[in-house]
Design an enzyme around this catalytic site. Structure first.
Site, PDB file in Angstrom:
ATOM      1  N   LYS A 124      68.891  16.558  13.692  1.00  0.00           N
ATOM      2  CA  LYS A 124      68.417  17.112  14.974  1.00  0.00           C
ATOM      3  C   LYS A 124      69.346  16.596  16.052  1.00  0.00           C
ATOM      4  CE  LYS A 124      65.074  19.681  16.556  1.00  0.00           C
ATOM      5  NZ  LYS A 124      64.290  20.725  15.861  1.00  0.00           N
ATOM      6  N   ASP A 164      66.456  25.079  19.495  1.00  0.00           N
ATOM      7  CA  ASP A 164      65.142  24.431  19.650  1.00  0.00           C
ATOM      8  C   ASP A 164      64.803  24.639  21.126  1.00  0.00           C
ATOM      9  OD1 ASP A 164      63.204  22.504  18.024  1.00  0.00           O
ATOM     10  OD2 ASP A 164      63.327  21.649  20.030  1.00  0.00           O
TER      11      ASP A 164
HETATM   12  P1  NDP Z   1      61.639  27.515  23.948  1.00  0.00           P
HETATM   13  O1  NDP Z   1      62.470  26.691  24.839  1.00  0.00           O
HETATM   14  O2  NDP Z   1      62.057  28.895  23.589  1.00  0.00           O
HETATM   15  O3  NDP Z   1      60.146  27.593  24.496  1.00  0.00           O
HETATM   16  C1  NDP Z   1      59.390  26.464  24.743  1.00  0.00           C
HETATM   17  C2  NDP Z   1      58.139  26.890  25.491  1.00  0.00           C
HETATM   18  O4  NDP Z   1      57.268  25.755  25.605  1.00  0.00           O
HETATM   19  C3  NDP Z   1      58.441  27.375  26.902  1.00  0.00           C
HETATM   20  O5  NDP Z   1      57.546  28.398  27.264  1.00  0.00           O
HETATM   21  C4  NDP Z   1      58.239  26.122  27.727  1.00  0.00           C
HETATM   22  O6  NDP Z   1      57.836  26.383  29.072  1.00  0.00           O
HETATM   23  C5  NDP Z   1      57.115  25.429  26.985  1.00  0.00           C
HETATM   24  N1  NDP Z   1      57.241  23.976  27.149  1.00  0.00           N
HETATM   25  C6  NDP Z   1      58.276  23.188  26.775  1.00  0.00           C
HETATM   26  N2  NDP Z   1      58.062  21.919  27.136  1.00  0.00           N
HETATM   27  C7  NDP Z   1      56.874  21.904  27.763  1.00  0.00           C
HETATM   28  C8  NDP Z   1      56.117  20.895  28.383  1.00  0.00           C
HETATM   29  N3  NDP Z   1      56.561  19.623  28.420  1.00  0.00           N
HETATM   30  N4  NDP Z   1      54.922  21.229  28.932  1.00  0.00           N
HETATM   31  C9  NDP Z   1      54.479  22.511  28.908  1.00  0.00           C
HETATM   32  N5  NDP Z   1      55.155  23.524  28.345  1.00  0.00           N
HETATM   33  C10 NDP Z   1      56.342  23.219  27.769  1.00  0.00           C
HETATM   34  O7  NDP Z   1      61.477  26.630  22.599  1.00  0.00           O
HETATM   35  P2  NDP Z   1      60.971  27.091  21.153  1.00  0.00           P
HETATM   36  O8  NDP Z   1      59.975  28.179  21.288  1.00  0.00           O
HETATM   37  O9  NDP Z   1      62.155  27.274  20.293  1.00  0.00           O
HETATM   38  O10 NDP Z   1      60.251  25.752  20.645  1.00  0.00           O
HETATM   39  C11 NDP Z   1      58.873  25.514  20.859  1.00  0.00           C
HETATM   40  C12 NDP Z   1      58.399  24.467  19.839  1.00  0.00           C
HETATM   41  O11 NDP Z   1      58.620  24.947  18.510  1.00  0.00           O
HETATM   42  C13 NDP Z   1      59.122  23.125  19.906  1.00  0.00           C
HETATM   43  O12 NDP Z   1      58.205  22.105  19.532  1.00  0.00           O
HETATM   44  C14 NDP Z   1      60.181  23.243  18.805  1.00  0.00           C
HETATM   45  O13 NDP Z   1      60.594  21.993  18.333  1.00  0.00           O
HETATM   46  C15 NDP Z   1      59.393  24.008  17.763  1.00  0.00           C
HETATM   47  N6  NDP Z   1      60.161  24.733  16.744  1.00  0.00           N
HETATM   48  C16 NDP Z   1      61.118  25.655  17.102  1.00  0.00           C
HETATM   49  C17 NDP Z   1      61.777  26.359  16.124  1.00  0.00           C
HETATM   50  C18 NDP Z   1      62.759  27.420  16.458  1.00  0.00           C
HETATM   51  O14 NDP Z   1      63.234  28.075  15.516  1.00  0.00           O
HETATM   52  N7  NDP Z   1      63.086  27.669  17.706  1.00  0.00           N
HETATM   53  C19 NDP Z   1      61.541  26.102  14.696  1.00  0.00           C
HETATM   54  C20 NDP Z   1      60.460  25.177  14.434  1.00  0.00           C
HETATM   55  C21 NDP Z   1      59.826  24.522  15.443  1.00  0.00           C
HETATM   56  P3  NDP Z   1      58.873  27.037  30.132  1.00  0.00           P
HETATM   57  O15 NDP Z   1      58.960  28.475  29.712  1.00  0.00           O
HETATM   58  O16 NDP Z   1      58.230  26.831  31.452  1.00  0.00           O
HETATM   59  O17 NDP Z   1      60.165  26.308  29.941  1.00  0.00           O
HETATM   60  O1  2IT Z   2      62.406  22.473  14.308  1.00  0.00           O
HETATM   61  C1  2IT Z   2      63.044  23.324  13.663  1.00  0.00           C
HETATM   62  O2  2IT Z   2      62.852  23.501  12.454  1.00  0.00           O
HETATM   63  C2  2IT Z   2      64.052  24.121  14.375  1.00  0.00           C
HETATM   64  N1  2IT Z   2      64.220  23.953  15.577  1.00  0.00           N
HETATM   65  C3  2IT Z   2      64.910  25.094  13.613  1.00  0.00           C
HETATM   66  C4  2IT Z   2      66.037  24.406  12.937  1.00  0.00           C
HETATM   67  C5  2IT Z   2      67.051  25.309  12.270  1.00  0.00           C
HETATM   68  O3  2IT Z   2      68.033  24.742  11.795  1.00  0.00           O
HETATM   69  O4  2IT Z   2      66.869  26.522  12.220  1.00  0.00           O
END
Ligand code: NDP
Ligand code: 2IT
Length: 446
Positions: A124, A164
């Site tokens: 990560k 992420d």
């Molecule tokens: P994005 O940046 O696309 O979206 C994150 C969302 O969560 C946004 O709407 C953001 O608000 C909100 N957010 C972030 N931090 C906070 C906070 N401190 N308080 C309130 N709201 C918050 O990220 P992802 O959708 O990619 O990731 C979301 C979660 O999923 C994370 O935990 C990530 O680790 C996990 N994840 C992501 C994967 C991926 O493929 N992308 C895979 C597996 C897990 P705002 O819009 O206002 O910024």
């Molecule tokens: O938390 C996660 O699994 C991710 N942000 C995706 C990682 C990846 O390599 O696709």
């Protein structure tokens, strides 16, 4: 091995890293009894070795903003374990990023990536760069500077980053463009989450959210229930939340909330396809806030609040770590929520997890429920290695299949013999551990 003694040692070795300690503690509670029953893992000190990353790279990222001010951020890559494949995991750009957060994410990735059944190790990275309010040009200059250093440490067979929080299609484009420029090579398998135009996989952007819903479907199937008609809370409004909501709506569920840092939006009759399309454009292109929605749609906006006090059947936390505190978990149980599938990583505090299990709620931890994203990243690598692109239908089939296999692995290791309740946390922890631990035994003392 005693749990208390192990945790004491861990805390000594990772002073002040509270998110990392939280993630390890949750895993150790399941693994230590299992390891005590399987002395080969105990003798080889597998858990002690697994909680120490292979290496961590920390570097300065210097760039110039639009006013010609020189800005300095800190970049990281935590290469946690390449036991079963090259390091694999996302990059997070957020002002809160620190070593504790990236170590917890890298540690979780070990179990998640093993559960996918695909040959990927765990890593990560990211930076304490806050993309909010930055121009495209600033984000580009930051990404170029970040990649100039990161490029020394990654590669298609070494370490493959992806997105992420704060790292989406725009950032991956800038990062890949700089990697290509520096290396004088079109090595598409060095990053995943790429656009379809230059080596991305169909369904990758949808995969984490869709996968969490497919996992929930598998959990419901064991109770002869289905998604259709269920009232769902989704938090977040980013990549994972958008596609969890899309799949839920497609399957006939009623998604009544989404949230962002400004608060949450509540739509009593369920978010429509038209409203979701608007939100996707608002978040992905205009980079706006959900607080603007009541001007456009008939909905309530709750400023500065989280959605966990709304009555629901299912909850999909898809924003960030520790967004479900103990009080929120109590509200969910009180409001008759029967299923929680985590799209985010570690969104529930450990006391909340205990409460869900005591209440016999169907609870799927992120390392199982959100593994669809990294799984399709691994299939993006496969497509890149063979210079092929599969169809959406093919990749979606793989995703459904993989989520079902992860679910079944959790049942295999987590089903309680007395009452049939599945402890998905235990199932994911042990199910993810065994493959990595056995490979470590084969390698000897390394
Ligand atoms: P994005 O940046 O696309 O979206 C994150 C969302 O969560 C946004 O709407 C953001 O608000 C909100 N957010 C972030 N931090 C906070 C906070 N401190 N308080 C309130 N709201 C918050 O990220 P992802 O959708 O990619 O990731 C979301 C979660 O999923 C994370 O935990 C990530 O680790 C996990 N994840 C992501 C994967 C991926 O493929 N992308 C895979 C597996 C897990 P705002 O819009 O206002 O910024
Ligand atoms: O938390 C996660 O699994 C991710 N942000 C995706 C990682 C990846 O390599 O696709």
């Amino acid at each position: 091995m005693e749990l208390n003694e192990f945790i004491k040692g861990l805390k000594r070795r990772s002073r002040g890293q509270k998110e990392f300690q939280q993630a390890v503690e949750e895993v150790a509670e399941d693994l230590i009894p299992y390891i005590n029953d399987h002395p080969k893992y105990k003798k080889a000190k597998i858990l002690e070795r697994l909680t120490e990353p292979d290496r961590i790279v920390i570097f300065r990222v210097c760039w110039e903003d639009d006013q010609n001010n020189i800005r300095v951020n800190r970049g990281y890559r935590v290469q946690f374990s390449n036991t079963i494949g090259p390091y694999k995991g996302g990059l997070r750009f957020d002002k809160s990023v620190n070593l504790s957060i990236l170590k917890f994410l890298g540690f979780e990735q070990i179990f998640k990536n093993s559960l996918t059944t695909l040959p990927i190790g765990a890593g990560k990275g990211g930076a304490n760069f806050n993309p909010k309010g930055k121009s495209d040009a600033e984000v580009m200059r930051f990404c170029q500077s970040f990649m100039t250093e990161l490029s020394k440490h990654i590669g298609a067979d070494t370490d493959i980053p992806a997105g992420d929080i704060g790292v989406g299609a725009r950032e991956i484009g800038y990062l890949f463009g700089q990697y290509k420029r520096i290396k004088h090579k079109f090595q598409s398998g060095v990053l995943t989450g790429k656009s379809l135009d230059y080596g991305g996989s169909p369904i990758r952007k949808e995969a984490t959210g869709y996968g969490a819903v497919y996992f929930a479907q598998e959990m419901l199937k064991r109770r002869d229930e289905e998604v259709e008609g269920k009232v769902c809370l989704v938090s977040g409004a980013g990549n994972v939340a958008q596609y969890a909501a899309e799949k839920l709506i497609d399957l006939g569920a009623k998604v009544v909330t989404l949230s962002d840092r400004s608060g949450f939006v509540y739509v009593k009759d369920g978010i429509s396809r038209e409203m979701l399309d608007y939100i996707m454009d608002l978040k992905n292109n205009q980079r706006g806030s959900l607080s603007d929605l009541p001007d456009k749609f008939d909905c309530e906006f709750h400023e500065g609040e989280k959605p966990w006090n709304i009555r629901c059947d299912m909850a999909f936390p898809c924003a960030t770590q520790n967004e479900i505190q103990l009080e929120d978990a109590k509200n969910l149980v009180r409001n008759s929520c029967v299923l929680i599938a985590e799209g985010a990583n570690m969104p529930t505090v450990n006391e909340g997890i205990k409460l869900f299990k005591e209440a016999k709620v169907l609870y799927a931890p992120g390392k199982a429920a959100n593994a669809g994203g990294v799984a399709i990243s691994a299939l993006e690598m496969t497509q890149n290695a063979t210079r092929m692109t599969w169809t959406r239908e093919e990749v979606d089939k793989h995703l459904q299949n993989i989520m079902q296999k992860i679910h079944d692995k959790c049942v295999e290791y987590g089903k309680q013999p007395d009452n049939g309740y599945v402890d998905y946390v235990k199932g994911a922890n042990i199910g993810g551990f065994v493959k990595v631990a056995d490979a470590m035994l084969d390698y000897g003392i390394v």
